[in-house]
Design an enzyme around this catalytic site. Structure first.
Site, PDB file in Angstrom:
ATOM      1  N   LYS A  86       0.841  -1.215   0.000  1.00 58.09           N
ATOM      2  CA  LYS A  86       0.000   0.000   0.000  1.00 58.09           C
ATOM      3  C   LYS A  86       0.866   1.251   0.000  1.00 58.09           C
ATOM      4  O   LYS A  86       0.649   2.171  -0.789  1.00 58.09           O
ATOM      5  CB  LYS A  86      -0.897   0.004   1.250  1.00 58.09           C
ATOM      6  CG  LYS A  86      -1.522   1.364   1.530  1.00 58.09           C
ATOM      7  CD  LYS A  86      -2.380   1.360   2.778  1.00 58.09           C
ATOM      8  CE  LYS A  86      -1.665   1.585   4.075  1.00 58.09           C
ATOM      9  NZ  LYS A  86      -1.506   2.984   4.512  1.00 58.09           N
ATOM     10  N   ASN A  87       1.842   1.278   0.913  1.00 54.71           N
ATOM     11  CA  ASN A  87       2.594   2.521   1.093  1.00 54.71           C
ATOM     12  C   ASN A  87       3.596   2.781  -0.027  1.00 54.71           C
ATOM     13  O   ASN A  87       4.178   3.862  -0.100  1.00 54.71           O
ATOM     14  CB  ASN A  87       3.258   2.550   2.470  1.00 54.71           C
ATOM     15  CG  ASN A  87       2.214   2.735   3.568  1.00 54.71           C
ATOM     16  OD1 ASN A  87       1.072   3.115   3.286  1.00 54.71           O
ATOM     17  ND2 ASN A  87       2.578   2.464   4.811  1.00 54.71           N
ATOM     18  N   ARG A 144       0.458  14.491  12.869  1.00 50.65           N
ATOM     19  CA  ARG A 144       0.786  14.337  11.453  1.00 50.65           C
ATOM     20  C   ARG A 144       0.944  15.649  10.688  1.00 50.65           C
ATOM     21  O   ARG A 144       0.211  15.923   9.727  1.00 50.65           O
ATOM     22  CB  ARG A 144      -0.225  13.409  10.781  1.00 50.65           C
ATOM     23  CG  ARG A 144      -0.406  12.119  11.563  1.00 50.65           C
ATOM     24  CD  ARG A 144      -1.043  11.038  10.800  1.00 50.65           C
ATOM     25  NE  ARG A 144      -0.185  10.497   9.762  1.00 50.65           N
ATOM     26  CZ  ARG A 144      -0.503   9.444   9.032  1.00 50.65           C
ATOM     27  NH1 ARG A 144      -1.645   8.842   9.214  1.00 50.65           N
ATOM     28  NH2 ARG A 144       0.319   9.005   8.098  1.00 50.65           N
ATOM     29  N   ASP A 191       4.430   0.641  12.005  1.00 49.51           N
ATOM     30  CA  ASP A 191       3.257  -0.016  11.419  1.00 49.51           C
ATOM     31  C   ASP A 191       3.143  -1.492  11.809  1.00 49.51           C
ATOM     32  O   ASP A 191       2.182  -2.168  11.410  1.00 49.51           O
ATOM     33  CB  ASP A 191       3.265   0.142   9.886  1.00 49.51           C
ATOM     34  CG  ASP A 191       3.130   1.603   9.476  1.00 49.51           C
ATOM     35  OD1 ASP A 191       2.738   2.429  10.327  1.00 49.51           O
ATOM     36  OD2 ASP A 191       3.423   1.930   8.307  1.00 49.51           O
TER      37      ASP A 191
HETATM   38  C1  EPZ Z   1       3.967   7.098   6.482  1.00 55.14           C
HETATM   39  O1  EPZ Z   1       3.204   8.170   7.005  1.00 55.14           O
HETATM   40  C2  EPZ Z   1       3.046   5.917   6.362  1.00 55.14           C
HETATM   41  N1  EPZ Z   1       1.965   6.226   5.444  1.00 55.14           N
HETATM   42  C3  EPZ Z   1       2.513   5.508   7.742  1.00 55.14           C
HETATM   43  O2  EPZ Z   1       1.795   4.310   7.571  1.00 55.14           O
HETATM   44  C4  EPZ Z   1       3.702   5.229   8.677  1.00 55.14           C
HETATM   45  O3  EPZ Z   1       3.228   4.997   9.993  1.00 55.14           O
HETATM   46  C5  EPZ Z   1       4.678   6.404   8.679  1.00 55.14           C
HETATM   47  O4  EPZ Z   1       5.062   6.755   7.327  1.00 55.14           O
HETATM   48  C6  EPZ Z   1       5.949   6.131   9.463  1.00 55.14           C
HETATM   49  O5  EPZ Z   1       6.615   5.020   8.913  1.00 55.14           O
HETATM   50  C7  EPZ Z   1       2.166   6.099   4.134  1.00 55.14           C
HETATM   51  O6  EPZ Z   1       3.239   5.711   3.676  1.00 55.14           O
HETATM   52  C8  EPZ Z   1       1.026   6.413   3.247  1.00 55.14           C
HETATM   53  P1  EPZ Z   1       6.120  10.415   8.366  1.00 55.14           P
HETATM   54  P2  EPZ Z   1       3.772   9.658   6.938  1.00 55.14           P
HETATM   55  O7  EPZ Z   1       6.063  11.680   7.607  1.00 55.14           O
HETATM   56  O8  EPZ Z   1       4.560   9.826   5.704  1.00 55.14           O
HETATM   57  C9  EPZ Z   1       6.910  13.658  11.822  1.00 55.14           C
HETATM   58  C10 EPZ Z   1       0.050   2.758   7.963  1.00 55.14           C
HETATM   59  O9  EPZ Z   1      -0.408   2.170   8.974  1.00 55.14           O
HETATM   60  N2  EPZ Z   1       6.719  14.659  10.727  1.00 55.14           N
HETATM   61  O10 EPZ Z   1       7.237   9.462   8.086  1.00 55.14           O
HETATM   62  O11 EPZ Z   1       2.640  10.569   7.203  1.00 55.14           O
HETATM   63  C11 EPZ Z   1       5.603  12.977  12.197  1.00 55.14           C
HETATM   64  O12 EPZ Z   1       4.885  13.719  13.147  1.00 55.14           O
HETATM   65  C12 EPZ Z   1       0.443   4.207   8.040  1.00 55.14           C
HETATM   66  O13 EPZ Z   1       0.171   2.221   6.859  1.00 55.14           O
HETATM   67  C13 EPZ Z   1       6.947  16.003  10.993  1.00 55.14           C
HETATM   68  O14 EPZ Z   1       7.302  16.393  12.106  1.00 55.14           O
HETATM   69  O15 EPZ Z   1       4.739   9.648   8.206  1.00 55.14           O
HETATM   70  C14 EPZ Z   1       6.086  11.634  12.709  1.00 55.14           C
HETATM   71  O16 EPZ Z   1       6.445  11.733  14.053  1.00 55.14           O
HETATM   72  C15 EPZ Z   1      -0.072   5.004   9.138  1.00 55.14           C
HETATM   73  N3  EPZ Z   1       6.774  16.901   9.974  1.00 55.14           N
HETATM   74  C16 EPZ Z   1       7.353  11.361  11.893  1.00 55.14           C
HETATM   75  O17 EPZ Z   1       7.727  12.619  11.322  1.00 55.14           O
HETATM   76  C17 EPZ Z   1       6.411  16.518   8.715  1.00 55.14           C
HETATM   77  O18 EPZ Z   1       6.286  17.371   7.829  1.00 55.14           O
HETATM   78  C18 EPZ Z   1       7.197  10.346  10.767  1.00 55.14           C
HETATM   79  O19 EPZ Z   1       6.122  10.743   9.915  1.00 55.14           O
HETATM   80  C19 EPZ Z   1       6.187  15.158   8.468  1.00 55.14           C
HETATM   81  C20 EPZ Z   1       6.351  14.247   9.502  1.00 55.14           C
END
Ligand code: EPZ
Length: 416
Positions: free
Chosen positions: A22-23, A121, A304
């Protein structure tokens, strides 16, 4: 609303085929906006989130049609640059169209995604990256607008490792002028898959899978055919199913190299693992050994898989600690597991699990995708009936989960 009913406590056996990730599929589908030529994606999982991304592509003027697990896409000319609120609110990954639209058309407007049950998020790092490439960002009336006369390669450091920001910046930089160096980049398998897909279309991306990714801008991309990588989180979920039910299950089409830490942890928990090509056979034991985890960006233990691991540890023969460092609210499955007889206490971002000998089936409710997976796993192990509601979360990210478990011998059914 559909529910899943499980009669637990019977052994599973046989093979299950792992679906496409999916991701990986979500950013790859969005990234096809970068080319005017036809693309064919194969091994695409038929999931609600993928259908939403498909709808989004059509909303901006692209053409996308499924045939089985193949997706035929041709985005000859995109007629509108706006991702509307009614789609973005159902799926945060909609924000991926922003990097792709900005990359090809120098303009994008996307509804600001709101909060989410697993954490705040933010997308500040995506926007900072776009700004570094030369875009002007405006946020008004709940929409983010990004516009640039031209995009120019830049040095970008991510303050936090972010999958979404890494993917979005790669997309925006692919057609920019000159070289972009992205430091502290995410190295998840889905980032590697996105970069490999874009390279197949003629992009010049190197370093994917490491913390420093370089993107040398090209003037246009061609079309191409590409198979989405198998889903390492789905694979991990089925491996934990073997662990929690004390069964022997074989995974086919599994992304073995992406599963290193999960396989190591399962071995620590007492599972026997055998690998042959892309087949993994896991044999669980009656009471797994306790094994602590701390979630980290790849190659660390994936957030995840944290909920599924919590379910496994709930049955372990001792105490274990689970630290969640990525999402501040990702323990919503714990009270539900406790309703089934688990003994887990949460303080801040740490869960302390005291293993119990058995769980008992109960009515439970899903709060997010992976919480849903942990409740299915717990239901398979529990004595009696588990009735899981709000399973639409599961349909976002697991292809035919109840059919796959049924084929392995589980007593599981979906009811309307
Ligand atoms: C991706 O989300 C995945 N989604 C999530 O999968 C997964 O949990 C996550 O990465 C972490 O591995 C998809 O790939 C569609 P991040 P994403 O940006 O990209 C902080 C599932 O169950 N952050 O890597 O939204 C944030 O708060 C899902 O399949 C900022 O501070 O996650 C977090 O603590 C749910 N500023 C960390 O980074 C930003 O601009 C990681 O978030 C962006 C993120």
């Amino acid at each position: 609303m559909d529910r899943i009913i499980i009669e637990g406590r019977n052994k599973l056996s046989g093979s299950v085929r792992i679906s496409g990730s999916k991701n990986a599929a979500l950013p790859i589908i969005a990234s096809t906006i970068l080319t005017a030529k036809a693309c064919v994606l194969t091994n695409v999982p038929m999931l609600n989130d993928v259908l939403v991304m498909n709808k989004l592509l059509k909303t901006v003027g692209g053409e996308a049609e499924f045939s089985g697990s193949s997706l035929f896409i041709h985005n000859k000319s995109i007629s509108n640059f706006k991702a509307p609120y009614d789609l973005v609110k159902t799926m945060r990954a909609s924000v991926y169209v922003m990097g792709a639209l900005l990359g090809r058309y120098r303009e994008a407007e996307v509804a600001l995604p709101g909060g989410c049950v697993i954490g705040e998020r933010p997308i500040n790092l995506h926007l900072q990256g776009f700004e570094k490439l030369g875009a002007k960002i405006n946020i008004e009336h709940g929409y983010i607008r990004a516009k640039a006369k031209k995009l120019k390669g830049a040095e970008i450091n991510l303050d936090v490792v972010s999958v979404g920001a890494t993917a979005n910046i790669i997309m925006a930089a692919t057609l920019a002028e000159g070289k972009t160096v992205l430091r502290n980049a995410a190295s998840e398998p889905h980032i590697v898959d996105l970069a490999n897909f874009l390279n197949k279309l003629g992009a010049r991306i190197t370093g994917q899978g490491t913390k420093v990714i370089e993107i040398r801008g090209v003037s246009e991309l061609k079309g191409g055919k590409y198979a989405i990588t198998p889903d390492y989180i789905e694979a991990g979920t089925f491996l934990v199913a073997a662990g929690i039910t004390g069964s022997k299950i074989t995974l086919e089409n599994s992304p073995v190299k992406d599963l290193e830490i999960i396989l190591n942890k399962l071995t620590e928990a007492g599972c026997k693992i055998k690998i042959s090509g892309s087949k993994i056979t896991a044999q669980g034991i009656e009471r797994p050994n306790p094994a602590n985890i701390e979630t980290q960006p790849y190659p660390g233990f994936p957030t995840d898989m944290q909920a599924q691991w919590s379910a496994l540890m709930a049955l372990s023969s001792g105490a274990s600690i689970i630290n969640e460092t990525i999402w501040e609210k990702r323990f919503m499955h714990i009270p539900e597991l406790n309703r089934m007889g688990a003994n887990i206490s949460v303080k801040g971002n740490t869960a302390v699990v005291e293993g119990v000998a058995g769980l008992s089936g109960a009515p439970v409710m899903v709060s997010d995708l992976r919480a849903g997976a942990s409740l299915v796993l717990a239901g398979l192990r529990a004595k009696g009936t588990t009735e899981i509601s709000r399973i639409y979360h599961l349909d976002r990210g697991y292809e035919q989960i109840e059919k796959k478990f049924e084929a392995l011998g589980a007593r599981i059914k979906r009811v309307k």
